[in-house]
Design an enzyme around this catalytic site. Structure first.
Site, PDB file in Angstrom:
ATOM      1  CB  CYS A 231       9.394   4.754  19.684  1.00  0.00           C
ATOM      2  SG  CYS A 231       8.083   4.365  20.832  1.00  0.00           S
TER       3      CYS A 231
ATOM      4  CG  HIS B  22       1.380  -6.768   5.188  1.00  0.00           C
ATOM      5  ND1 HIS B  22       1.530  -6.386   6.504  1.00  0.00           N
ATOM      6  CD2 HIS B  22       1.570  -5.660   4.453  1.00  0.00           C
ATOM      7  CE1 HIS B  22       1.813  -5.081   6.543  1.00  0.00           C
ATOM      8  NE2 HIS B  22       1.834  -4.620   5.305  1.00  0.00           N
TER       9      HIS B  22
ATOM     10  CB  THR C  98      10.221  -9.663 -13.028  1.00  0.00           C
ATOM     11  OG1 THR C  98      11.134  -9.388 -14.083  1.00  0.00           O
ATOM     12  CG2 THR C  98       9.717 -11.087 -13.145  1.00  0.00           C
TER      13      THR C  98
ATOM     14  CG  ASN D 203      -3.196   3.493  10.189  1.00  0.00           C
ATOM     15  OD1 ASN D 203      -3.737   4.430   9.590  1.00  0.00           O
ATOM     16  ND2 ASN D 203      -2.051   3.628  10.836  1.00  0.00           N
TER      17      ASN D 203
ATOM     18  CD  GLN E 243      -5.281  -1.212   9.054  1.00  0.00           C
ATOM     19  OE1 GLN E 243      -5.965  -2.110   9.536  1.00  0.00           O
ATOM     20  NE2 GLN E 243      -3.966  -1.188   9.191  1.00  0.00           N
TER      21      GLN E 243
ATOM     22  CB  ALA F 196      -0.944   0.003   1.198  1.00  0.00           C
ATOM     23  CB  THR F 197       4.220   2.092   1.366  1.00  0.00           C
ATOM     24  OG1 THR F 197       3.876   1.774   2.720  1.00  0.00           O
ATOM     25  CG2 THR F 197       5.161   3.292   1.345  1.00  0.00           C
TER      26      THR F 197
HETATM   27  C1  LIG Z   1      -0.334  -0.857   6.610  1.00  0.00           C
HETATM   28  C2  LIG Z   1      -0.835   0.378   5.978  1.00  0.00           C
HETATM   29  C3  LIG Z   1      -0.138   0.986   4.924  1.00  0.00           C
HETATM   30  C4  LIG Z   1       1.178   0.457   4.431  1.00  0.00           C
HETATM   31  O1  LIG Z   1       0.987  -0.708   3.697  1.00  0.00           O
HETATM   32  P1  LIG Z   1       2.260  -1.584   3.228  1.00  0.00           P
HETATM   33  O2  LIG Z   1       1.638  -2.612   2.358  1.00  0.00           O
HETATM   34  O3  LIG Z   1       2.831  -2.132   4.480  1.00  0.00           O
HETATM   35  O4  LIG Z   1       3.178  -0.697   2.508  1.00  0.00           O
HETATM   36  C5  LIG Z   1      -0.686   2.106   4.357  1.00  0.00           C
HETATM   37  N1  LIG Z   1      -1.845   2.614   4.786  1.00  0.00           N
HETATM   38  C6  LIG Z   1      -2.533   2.078   5.794  1.00  0.00           C
HETATM   39  C7  LIG Z   1      -3.821   2.676   6.223  1.00  0.00           C
HETATM   40  C8  LIG Z   1      -2.057   0.940   6.426  1.00  0.00           C
HETATM   41  O5  LIG Z   1      -2.729   0.414   7.431  1.00  0.00           O
END
Ligand SMILES: *Cc1c(COP(=O)(O)O)cnc(C)c1O
Length: 391
Positions: free
Chosen positions: A329, A204, A243, A154, A182, A74-75
């Site tokens: 942190c 994940h 790929t 989140n 989320q 998602a990042t």
């Molecule tokens: C976990 C999360 C992300 C990051 O997702 P990744 O797949 O770990 O890069 C982005 N946005 C929200 C709201 C998330 O909970």
């Protein structure tokens, strides 16, 4: 390891479901082909696995397969959506609207764009974590090109009124992006009904593997323009080179299939566990629920505890339960969560907060054990009158 703490941090990540792992395994060694190898059997095998996953993922949000672009998570999807739209619509306008409680994977690309000369409005939220649609309405400008609002938060699980936001954006011909990391697999999402033009997903958080996600990009009404952020081969219709990671994609598809099938039953089971936990914890004085009481994910409980030091609280919880604190942190300093701060929480309550994320593998027995331990820890800290540190 029978003494590992109970895992209640399912907003951070989830274990890979065994059924997902089983689906992935043949694609590491047996079906190892490169999906871009269109001239032979090995490539076709990999492509077939990817095609099936793409179909499942697209269907789950009422999209078509050609609208799904695989990313590393998602990042990356957020970065591709926000920077990709900003670059492609640069000549149309330079104003973007987002929300103060977004994930850093949205906030940071927006701040980066500010440094390049874009203007960004970071909307505040109400004390319950929801945005005020009137404020959104007032934030639109003639040069607004993109609105980015997450589906579910989140930290506090609050669900934003996406359908209403989508209608407002559509009326003004402004694109809507939503970080659904989320919400995906936990509540119903429909890109057509909600008028969402770009949607970030990740595997994940729904019992799929880490390192794989997707960006939905609308192809019709309107066709979204997007500048690629990773250049190279022509994979993903030229929108994301590299790929394709077949095992991860196959696992992602399987995870989505399971999440969709089990959405109602799991949602109800988990909501009941959450309710049980809240009923026990809220018997204590000075426990506050953060975020809207109803408009939130079934799996999320976020509380603040009065009269205890946040760090001492989490030290006390660690042996029994793995949860997240409302603070981030970095090596040198601790800062209270930007989400809880945006709700208007005083600093002590923002520090002394606990995020519980209940998941597929949690049982009632675990919830009871956690409730007992949390209550005992809070009572002990209050009795000992451990000073509340200011930072
Ligand atoms: C976990 C999360 C992300 C990051 O997702 P990744 O797949 O770990 O890069 C982005 N946005 C929200 C709201 C998330 O909970």
């Amino acid at each position: 390891m029978s003494h590992r703490p109970i895992y209640l941090d399912n907003h951070a990540t989830t274990p890979v479901d065994e059924r997902v792992l089983a689906a992935m395994l043949p694609y590491f060694s047996e079906h190892f082909g490169n999906a871009a190898s269109i001239n032979h059997y090995y490539g076709w095998e990999a492509e077939a696995g990817i095609k099936k996953a793409r179909q499942i993922i697209a269907e789950s949000i009422n999209a078509i397969p050609e609208e799904i672009i695989f990313t590393s998570g998602a990042t990356e999807a957020n970065n591709l959506a926000i920077k990709g739209v900003a670059e492609a619509y640069f000549s149309k306008g330079r104003h973007i609207i987002t929300v103060q409680t977004e994930h850093n994977a949205v906030l940071a690309p927006c701040r980066y764009l500010q440094s390049l000369g874009f203007e960004v409005t970071f909307l505040p939220v109400q004390p319950d974590g929801l945005i005020d649609l009137k404020q959104l309405e007032q934030a639109f400008r003639p040069d607004t090109i993109l609105v980015s609002v997450m589906a579910a938060n989140n930290e506090i699980g609050v669900i934003q009124p996406l359908a209403e936001i989508g209608a407002m954006c559509r009326e003004r011909s402004v694109l809507l992006h939503s970080d659904c990391a989320q919400a995906f697999g936990k509540i119903h999402l429909d890109v057509k009904a909600m008028n969402i033009d770009l949607m970030s997903l990740t595997a994940h958080k729904i019992y799929g593997p880490k390192g794989i996600g997707a960006l939905y990009v609308r192809r019709r009404n309107p066709r979204v323009q997007l500048s690629p952020q990773i250049h190279g081969g022509s994979q993903e219709w030229g929108r994301r080179a590299g790929t394709l990671f077949t095992p991860q994609i196959v696992g992602f598809g399987k995870a989505v299939e399971l999440a969709v099938t089990e959405l109602e039953t799991e949602g109800q089971r988990i909501a009941q566990l959450k309710q049980r936990l809240w009923e026990k914890l809220s018997q204590l004085q000075g426990i506050y629920l953060n975020g809207h009481p109803i408009k939130r994910l079934p799996c999320n409980l976020n509380i603040s505890v009065e009269g205890v030091d946040g760090q001492a609280l989490h030290l006390g919880l660690q042996p029994v339960v793995a949860v997240s604190s409302g603070s981030a942190c970095s090596t040198a300093k601790t800062t209270p969560s930007h989400v809880l701060t945006a709700l208007g929480l005083p600093e002590n309550l923002a520090y002394a907060s606990i995020r519980f994320g209940i998941g597929r593998y949690n049982t009632q027995e675990e919830i009871d054990k956690v409730a007992e331990h949390v209550i005992a820890t809070i009572q002990a800290l209050r009795q000992a009158q451990i000073p509340i540190k200011t930072r």
